[in-house]
Design an enzyme around this catalytic site. Sequence first.
Site, PDB file in Angstrom:
ATOM      1  N   SER A   1       0.817  -1.201   0.000  1.00  0.00           N
ATOM      2  CA  SER A   1       0.000   0.000   0.000  1.00  0.00           C
ATOM      3  C   SER A   1       0.863   1.270   0.000  1.00  0.00           C
ATOM      4  O   SER A   1       1.807   1.367  -0.787  1.00  0.00           O
ATOM      5  CB  SER A   1      -0.961  -0.036   1.199  1.00  0.00           C
TER       6      SER A   1
ATOM      7  N   ASP B   1      -8.074  -4.301  -7.051  1.00  0.00           N
ATOM      8  CA  ASP B   1      -7.769  -3.366  -5.961  1.00  0.00           C
ATOM      9  C   ASP B   1      -8.688  -2.157  -6.061  1.00  0.00           C
ATOM     10  O   ASP B   1      -8.719  -1.465  -7.078  1.00  0.00           O
ATOM     11  CB  ASP B   1      -6.304  -2.937  -6.086  1.00  0.00           C
TER      12      ASP B   1
ATOM     13  N   HIS C   1      -6.867  -5.417  -2.351  1.00  0.00           N
ATOM     14  CA  HIS C   1      -5.712  -4.605  -1.950  1.00  0.00           C
ATOM     15  C   HIS C   1      -4.799  -5.287  -0.927  1.00  0.00           C
ATOM     16  O   HIS C   1      -3.588  -5.299  -1.083  1.00  0.00           O
ATOM     17  CB  HIS C   1      -6.217  -3.272  -1.390  1.00  0.00           C
TER      18      HIS C   1
END
Length: 422
Positions: free
Chosen positions: A232, A327, A361
């Site tokens: 991330s 994502d 994600h």
Amino acid sequence: MASQIRLKLLPSARCLFDEPIRVKVAGLKSRQVVTMRARSTDDKGVVFSSAATYRADESGEVDLNRDPSLRGSYVGIEPMGLLWSMTADTLHKRLQKTNALNPYVVKFSVHEEEGEGRMLAEATNERLLMGDGVSRVPIKEGNIRGVLFTPPGRGPFPAVLDLYTFGGGLSEKRASMLASRGFLVLTVALYGHDDLPKNVKEIHLDYLEEAVEFLKKQAKVSGKGVGVISLSKSGDLALSVASYLAGVEATVWINGCSANVALPLYYKKRQIHSALMYDVKKIIPTESGAIITKYAVNNPLAEENKGSLIPIECAKGHFLFVAAEDDLNWDSKAYLDEMVARLKHHGKENFDSVSYPGAGHYLEPPYGPYCPSSFHGVVGKPVRWGGKPKSHAAAEVHLWKKIQDFFRIHLSWDAAHTKAKL
């Protein structure tokens, strides 16, 4: 009778978090229909659970490696389905295992399908985050605040800096599990841990340089440089570490951005990257209360945002770019494609890439509960992460091996040195 029914976890009820187990039931009636359940509680007290219905064979046995779930949290033959399909009892919660000393405990049980669903048998699976002999040492040296995990044995071991994700506090799960697989790993907090500030308005690359130098100096570290692993927001920090700092040989970028996001980046007391920001008008609300931010991030290739773009073409080490194609936090696949094109344009071949259809994600070490949404530290609200549970779980299994292989190749790891044993 119920006392004759046995629920077995093979080869052992005690294993590492990233190891599959075989769930079997014996002593049922021929062709009996039963419900299999799994339940766990994380470090924050959130309860996760799953359930699936199975039909025993002629001899009264159920084997999750062989038999399909008829209905429930998943359907079909899914040997580890009871683990990855667990959902939280509260909306927008992600499994929190903050301290590697505490194992992840899962209660498996088998129940009658009819009536009250009386429990027929149960077994406890203790899933360890640290293999036997792995040492865990909290680090408070200079500016560094983190935890160092060292495998058993004399070494030398490949060294990895785990940035995990950009959130307050510290996460130990991935770092301790990599150490259990033979890597010496330092995981660091960027804010909100120990005496670090609760909030930050800028990031200083000097802090991460200090962490890299700390790792290099460890007595059991092999001399070929260090690896970095991210996820991330920390993905762009990992790119900056690889692009600006010496001795970084291998960088794993998971669902990050190709530009410096949210906070300006400083090095040697000067700003080296501006912050790529969000357009709040492009945030999509959902009925669950979690938002979708995928389309809200500004374009890093736009002229006004070029100052946020990280010069990965300057990096001397190797990259593994990993993107989940579903994502919903941001368009990781587009960032991956942009970076691959840029490196090729510069005549670089120092990268590998993989993308996963149907994955969301939060790609983490395998066999934890899939997380559809949770609180986002930067946005300050619950966010949808995307992905479908089954596809996401399969991606985590594949990726976990790929990460280890990548580090072993580029950090000159000798597989004969160690393999953590329980």
